[in-house]
Design an enzyme around this catalytic site. Structure first.
Site, short mmCIF file in Angstrom:
data_model
loop_
_atom_site.label_atom_id
_atom_site.label_comp_id
_atom_site.label_asym_id
_atom_site.label_seq_id
_atom_site.Cartn_x
_atom_site.Cartn_y
_atom_site.Cartn_z
N ASN A 128 -59.41 25.25 -27.91
CA ASN A 128 -60.64 25.34 -27.07
C ASN A 128 -60.29 24.31 -25.79
O ASN A 128 -60.02 23.24 -26.07
CB ASN A 128 -61.91 25.07 -27.67
CG ASN A 128 -63.14 24.89 -26.81
OD1 ASN A 128 -63.11 24.61 -25.67
ND2 ASN A 128 -64.14 25.60 -27.19
N HIS A 177 -62.66 21.21 -22.22
CA HIS A 177 -62.84 20.00 -21.73
C HIS A 177 -61.61 19.72 -20.50
O HIS A 177 -61.81 18.81 -19.89
CB HIS A 177 -62.91 18.85 -22.96
CG HIS A 177 -63.78 18.96 -23.46
ND1 HIS A 177 -65.06 19.07 -22.82
CD2 HIS A 177 -64.37 19.32 -24.82
CE1 HIS A 177 -66.26 19.45 -23.88
NE2 HIS A 177 -65.73 19.46 -25.03
N HIS A 181 -65.58 28.37 -23.63
CA HIS A 181 -67.28 28.88 -23.77
C HIS A 181 -67.70 28.91 -22.19
O HIS A 181 -67.70 27.78 -21.73
CB HIS A 181 -67.73 27.73 -24.34
CG HIS A 181 -69.26 27.85 -24.93
ND1 HIS A 181 -69.68 26.96 -25.37
CD2 HIS A 181 -70.32 28.70 -24.52
CE1 HIS A 181 -71.45 27.27 -25.52
NE2 HIS A 181 -71.38 28.60 -24.90
N ARG A 239 -70.57 28.94 -20.32
CA ARG A 239 -72.12 28.51 -20.23
C ARG A 239 -73.09 29.05 -19.47
O ARG A 239 -72.49 29.31 -18.35
CB ARG A 239 -72.20 26.96 -20.81
CG ARG A 239 -71.49 26.38 -21.76
CD ARG A 239 -71.83 24.88 -21.96
NE ARG A 239 -73.31 24.72 -22.46
CZ ARG A 239 -73.21 24.34 -23.78
NH1 ARG A 239 -72.38 24.15 -24.53
NH2 ARG A 239 -74.48 24.25 -24.07
N ARG A 287 -71.04 24.83 -16.67
CA ARG A 287 -70.92 23.29 -16.49
C ARG A 287 -69.24 23.04 -16.72
O ARG A 287 -69.06 21.93 -16.19
CB ARG A 287 -71.72 22.50 -17.40
CG ARG A 287 -71.24 22.62 -18.99
CD ARG A 287 -72.03 21.57 -19.80
NE ARG A 287 -73.19 21.87 -20.04
CZ ARG A 287 -73.66 21.62 -21.29
NH1 ARG A 287 -73.24 21.02 -21.98
NH2 ARG A 287 -75.15 21.85 -21.20
N GLU A 289 -66.39 32.27 -26.17
CA GLU A 289 -67.63 31.70 -26.94
C GLU A 289 -68.70 31.96 -25.81
O GLU A 289 -68.51 31.65 -24.72
CB GLU A 289 -67.51 30.26 -27.01
CG GLU A 289 -67.03 29.91 -28.51
CD GLU A 289 -66.97 28.33 -28.71
OE1 GLU A 289 -67.85 27.81 -28.05
OE2 GLU A 289 -66.06 27.92 -29.29
N THR A 312 -72.30 22.51 -28.58
CA THR A 312 -73.24 23.42 -29.29
C THR A 312 -73.75 22.59 -30.50
O THR A 312 -72.91 21.93 -31.44
CB THR A 312 -72.20 24.66 -29.80
OG1 THR A 312 -71.39 25.02 -28.69
CG2 THR A 312 -73.03 25.57 -30.42
N GLU A 368 -67.79 32.19 -37.98
CA GLU A 368 -66.98 30.93 -37.87
C GLU A 368 -67.91 29.85 -38.21
O GLU A 368 -69.17 29.59 -38.05
CB GLU A 368 -66.67 30.53 -36.37
CG GLU A 368 -66.20 29.16 -36.14
CD GLU A 368 -66.07 28.56 -34.70
OE1 GLU A 368 -65.79 29.37 -33.77
OE2 GLU A 368 -66.26 27.47 -34.65
N HIS A 382 -65.57 22.69 -35.27
CA HIS A 382 -66.73 22.01 -34.56
C HIS A 382 -66.30 20.41 -35.05
O HIS A 382 -66.53 20.37 -36.44
CB HIS A 382 -68.17 22.26 -34.61
CG HIS A 382 -68.72 21.73 -33.50
ND1 HIS A 382 -69.29 20.44 -33.28
CD2 HIS A 382 -69.34 22.39 -32.46
CE1 HIS A 382 -69.84 20.55 -32.23
NE2 HIS A 382 -69.85 21.59 -31.50
N1 PXP Z 1 -66.71 26.08 -32.34
C1 PXP Z 1 -67.70 26.12 -31.58
C2 PXP Z 1 -68.66 27.50 -31.66
C3 PXP Z 1 -67.95 25.49 -30.49
O1 PXP Z 1 -68.99 25.55 -29.66
C4 PXP Z 1 -67.07 24.45 -30.28
C5 PXP Z 1 -67.32 23.37 -29.12
O2 PXP Z 1 -67.37 24.00 -28.15
C6 PXP Z 1 -65.95 24.15 -31.08
C7 PXP Z 1 -65.72 25.23 -32.09
C8 PXP Z 1 -64.95 23.00 -31.02
O3 PXP Z 1 -65.57 21.86 -31.18
P1 PXP Z 1 -64.90 20.59 -30.89
O4 PXP Z 1 -64.67 20.60 -29.43
O5 PXP Z 1 -65.58 19.43 -31.20
O6 PXP Z 1 -63.36 20.58 -31.64
#
Ligand code: PXP
Length: 241
Positions: free
Chosen positions: A7, A10, A43, A45, A49, A70, A101, A151, A191
Site C-alpha cells: 500500500n 503514505h 485507497h 478516500r 487526503r 481500496e 481505516t 481481507e 492492517h
Molecule cells: N488493509 C486495509 C483495508 C487498509 O485500509 C489499510 C490501511 O490503508 C491496510 C490494509 C494497510 O494497513 P497498514 O498501513 O497499517 O499496513
C-alpha cells in the site's frame, strides 16, 4: 507462500504534507514492483487526503502486477472503479475523521447495498474483496454476497498490548482464514502489520495475500523503498510455507 501487496498511500501523504508534486506514488509503485511486490494498493478516500484521482489514473496505466483499489462502497467510488477498472477492489468502511481505516465492514447490516455494489463491480470484470473483522458471521455474509475474497482486519492483533490479547486475536485470524477458505473465498489480511508482528501471520497457510503499507513506507524513509520491501519479503520467505 503469501504474496505481498504494498500500500503506497503514505508516499502520497508525504507529498500532500507540502501540497506539491513529489514524492510521487507512481514512482513508488514501480520501485515496489521491481523489488518483488505482487501488487500495488491505493485507497482513494472521499476527501482525497492522500491518493488523488490523477494517481489512480496513471497507476492503472503503469502498474504491471496487480492494482487493488481500496474504497468506500459509495456511488461516486463505484463510478470511478467501473471507469478505471482496477484488477480488484477492496471495499472498506470510511469515516472522514479517522486517521486510518478503523474497523471492518459490517457486511451483515448493509448487505442489500453491498450486494448491488459488488454486482456492479463484478459486472466490469473487477474482483471484489470485503475488508472485515475476523468474525464468522461477516465471513458467511461475504460469501452470501458473492464477494470473491475477504481481507481479514489484523488491526486488533497488531495493536495488542499483552501477549494474551495477541494470542487471542491471532486465533481469531487463524479461524477466520480457515472459514474463508472452507467457503471457497480468497483470503487476504492486513492492517498494522510490521517487521515484528508479521511472522505468526505468515505462518497461516490459509492466507493468500498480505496488504501492508505504513510500516514499509516508514522503514523506507531510513533504508529506501527497495530495501524496505525486500526486508519484508525476506520475512515472508523465512516463515512462509
Ligand atoms: N488493509 C486495509 C483495508 C487498509 O485500509 C489499510 C490501511 O490503508 C491496510 C490494509 C494497510 O494497513 P497498514 O498501513 O497499517 O499496513
Amino acid at each position: 507462500m503469501q504474496s505481498l501487496m504494498v500500500n503506497i498511500d503514505h508516499v502520497a501523504t508525504l507529498r500532500e504534507a507540502r501540497g506539491i508534486d513529489y514524492p510521487d506514488p507512481v514512482h513508488a509503485a514501480s520501485i515496489a514492483e521491481m523489488a518483488g511486490a505482487s501488487g500495488i494498493i491505493v485507497h482513494l478516500r472521499e476527501d482525497r487526503r492522500h491518493i488523488k484521482d490523477r494517481d489512480l489514473r496513471i497507476l492503472r496505466e503503469t502498474v504491471k502486477t496487480k492494482l487493488n483499489l481500496e474504497m468506500a462502497a459509495t456511488e461516486e467510488m463505484v463510478g470511478i472503479a467501473r471507469k478505471i477498472k482496477p484488477d480488484m477492489v477492496t471495499l472498506v468502511p470510511e469515516k472522514r475523521e479517522e486517521l486510518t481505516t478503523e474497523g471492518g465492514l459490517d457486511a451483515k447490516s448493509q448487505s442489500e447495498r453491498l450486494k448491488g455494489v459488488i454486482e456492479r463491480l463484478k459486472d466490469k470484470g473487477i474482483r471484489v474483496s470485503l475488508f472485515i473483522d475476523p468474525e464468522e458471521e461477516q465471513i458467511i455474509e461475504a460469501h452470501k454476497l458473492k464477494a470473491d475474497m475477504i481481507e481479514i482486519h489484523t488491526g486488533r492483533y497488531s495493536d495488542a498490548v499483552t501477549e494474551a490479547i495477541r494470542e487471542r486475536e491471532l486465533k481469531k485470524v487463524v479461524n477466520a482464514a480457515r472459514r474463508g477458505k472452507e467457503l471457497g473465498l480468497g483470503v487476504n489480511a492486513g492492517h498494522g502489520l510490521n517487521y515484528h508482528n508479521l511472522p505468526p501471520i505468515v505462518m497461516i497457510k490459509d492466507i493468500d495475500e498480505l496488504s501492508i503499507g505504513h510500516s514499509i513506507i516508514a522503514r523506507a524513509v531510513f533504508v529506501g523503498l527497495d530495501r524496505a520491501i525486500r526486508d519484508m519479503l525476506d520475512i515472508i520467505k523465512s516463515y512462509g510455507t
